[in-house]
Scaffold this active site. Structure first.
Site, PDB file in Angstrom:
ATOM      1  N   LYS A   1      45.083 -30.161  -6.591  1.00 47.27           N
ATOM      2  CA  LYS A   1      44.559 -30.727  -5.354  1.00 47.27           C
ATOM      3  C   LYS A   1      45.101 -32.147  -5.166  1.00 47.27           C
ATOM      4  O   LYS A   1      45.173 -32.938  -6.119  1.00 47.27           O
ATOM      5  CB  LYS A   1      43.028 -30.751  -5.373  1.00 47.27           C
ATOM      6  CG  LYS A   1      42.384 -29.372  -5.341  1.00 47.27           C
ATOM      7  CD  LYS A   1      42.707 -28.614  -4.060  1.00 47.27           C
ATOM      8  CE  LYS A   1      41.961 -27.291  -3.971  1.00 47.27           C
ATOM      9  NZ  LYS A   1      42.339 -26.532  -2.757  1.00 47.27           N
TER      10      LYS A   1
ATOM     11  N   LYS B   1      42.605 -14.788   2.743  1.00 44.94           N
ATOM     12  CA  LYS B   1      41.207 -14.955   2.359  1.00 44.94           C
ATOM     13  C   LYS B   1      40.312 -14.070   3.218  1.00 44.94           C
ATOM     14  O   LYS B   1      40.433 -14.039   4.452  1.00 44.94           O
ATOM     15  CB  LYS B   1      40.800 -16.423   2.471  1.00 44.94           C
ATOM     16  CG  LYS B   1      41.565 -17.309   1.493  1.00 44.94           C
ATOM     17  CD  LYS B   1      41.106 -18.745   1.533  1.00 44.94           C
ATOM     18  CE  LYS B   1      41.823 -19.548   0.436  1.00 44.94           C
ATOM     19  NZ  LYS B   1      41.460 -20.983   0.463  1.00 44.94           N
TER      20      LYS B   1
END
Length: 374
Positions: free
Chosen positions: A169, A271
């Site tokens: 991240k 997703k």
């Protein structure tokens, strides 16, 4: 010939279950993932069979709101209750016609209907999707955006546990040079061979993402969704020469087609809640198979139900096209089904048994936020 039993939906029950991350996830643009509400749905039938669904929107991540699931379910109750749940696409077409949009809320319904159909047929969901093509699937491990040295330590731990794919991240402190340091230290920590990619979750400017990418262009790295538009991501890919994984910008057939035409979709995160459940995710999967894009099959967040649903889709996909999956339930507590499969040497197998193969205990979920019955 044996007649298939006439099954009818008799009740809908929805719970709100707070899921707490083992590590707080810091992401770009102030996004965090600490304790997030997961909405858990059970669809009951007049035969005693039940199907489970789950959706867990991350705040500020996508157009989705956990507490919007209950009103959507109330709106769709007249379509669902009394209907036959076996044969998911027909019923989901009726749901989408009755309530346009709200794909995240309809995702939980769609997943529960696939679970019910599998149980009614006595087969796992991956069998309904065409058959199991692999015994288990490669995982990635996501590392929160904190101090670069600590991120490198976490990456080493993940590699020692068998992981071979690391998501880093980026952007939490709005410092592009710190992001360069993060990527360099993690790449060094994990050694050669492992896949490492930096993820901004749409939080970088085109300029900063380009500066980071050029500063690490000598390394074996991939970038993930640096900017808010496909055009910006395409420009970053062209300026840096690094492959690009898309996530937030890939949410329906039109965006997948556009990303392919722009040439910025080396890999893509498919997703469940972005597309509206297994039914639409399967169509997206098939399109990506045609395009040749590597796929990460997962969901935004969640526990064992969402994890299982994604695993069934991935297990029914040619292994050469799967980049990775995610054991969402391994990042949070509580688990909805403690007996569901856990990561093993960097890989995860789909649950066994009919339907999704996960069996939450309703008594552990607390009081329902919504109960609807015929």
């Amino acid at each position: 010939m044996t007649n298939f039993p006439d099954i009818r939906i008799s009740a809908l029950t929805l719970w709100r279950v707070p899921l707490t991350s083992h590590e707080t996830y810091y992401m770009a643009s102030g996004k965090t993932c600490a304790t997030v509400d997961s909405m858990v749905l059970r669809i009951d039938t007049d035969t005693g069979l039940s199907g489970w669904g789950e959706v867990c929107p991350i705040p500020h991540y996508l157009p989705a709101y956990a507490r919007g699931v209950a009103p959507a379910l109330e709106e769709l109750a007249p379509v669902l209750i009394g209907s036959n749940p076996v044969g998911v696409e027909a019923l989901m077409t009726a749901c989408r016609s009755h309530l346009q949009g709200h794909r995240y809320a309809q995702s939980a319904i769609d997943i529960a209907l696939w679970d019910l159909t599998g149980k009614a047929c006595g087969v796992p969901v991956y069998t309904l999707l065409g058959g199991r093509q692999c015994s288990d699937l490669p995982l990635y491990h996501s590392i929160t955006c904190i101090d670069p040295d600590e991120m490198a330590r976490m990456a080493q731990e993940a590699i020692a546990s068998g992981m071979r794919q690391i998501q880093v991240k980026l952007g939490a402190d709005d410092d592009w040079q710190a992001d360069v340091c993060r990527l360099r230290k993690v790449r060094e920590a994990v050694g050669g061979g492992a896949l490492v990619y930096g993820d901004w979750n749409c939080g970088a400017t085109r300029l900063d993402a380009t500066r980071v990418g050029r500063a690490v262009a000598d390394l074996d790295l991939m970038l993930e969704q640096p900017c808010a538009t496909l055009e910006e991501c395409t420009a970053v890919r062209a300026a840096t020469g690094l492959p690009m994984k898309l996530d937030e910008n890939a949410h329906d057939m039109a965006t997948l087609l556009k990303a392919y035409e722009l040439g910025c979709m080396d890999a893509v995160a498919l997703k469940l809640s972005k597309f509206g459940g297994i039914t639409e995710l399967r169509r997206a999967r098939d399109l990506c198979l045609h395009f040749g894009a590597k796929m990460c099959v997962e969901d935004t967040w969640g526990s064992d139900i969402a994890t299982a649903a994604a695993l069934h889709v991935a297990a029914a996909t040619p292994p050469s096209s799967i980049m990775n999956v995610c054991d969402l339930s391994g990042y949070v507590t509580p688990r909805l089904d403690p007996e569901a499969p856990s990561r093993n040497n960097g890989r995860l197998a789909p649950p066994q048994g009919p339907g999704l193969g996960v069996w939450p205990n309703a008594d552990d979920l607390g009081d329902p936020v919504l109960s609807l019955a015929a």
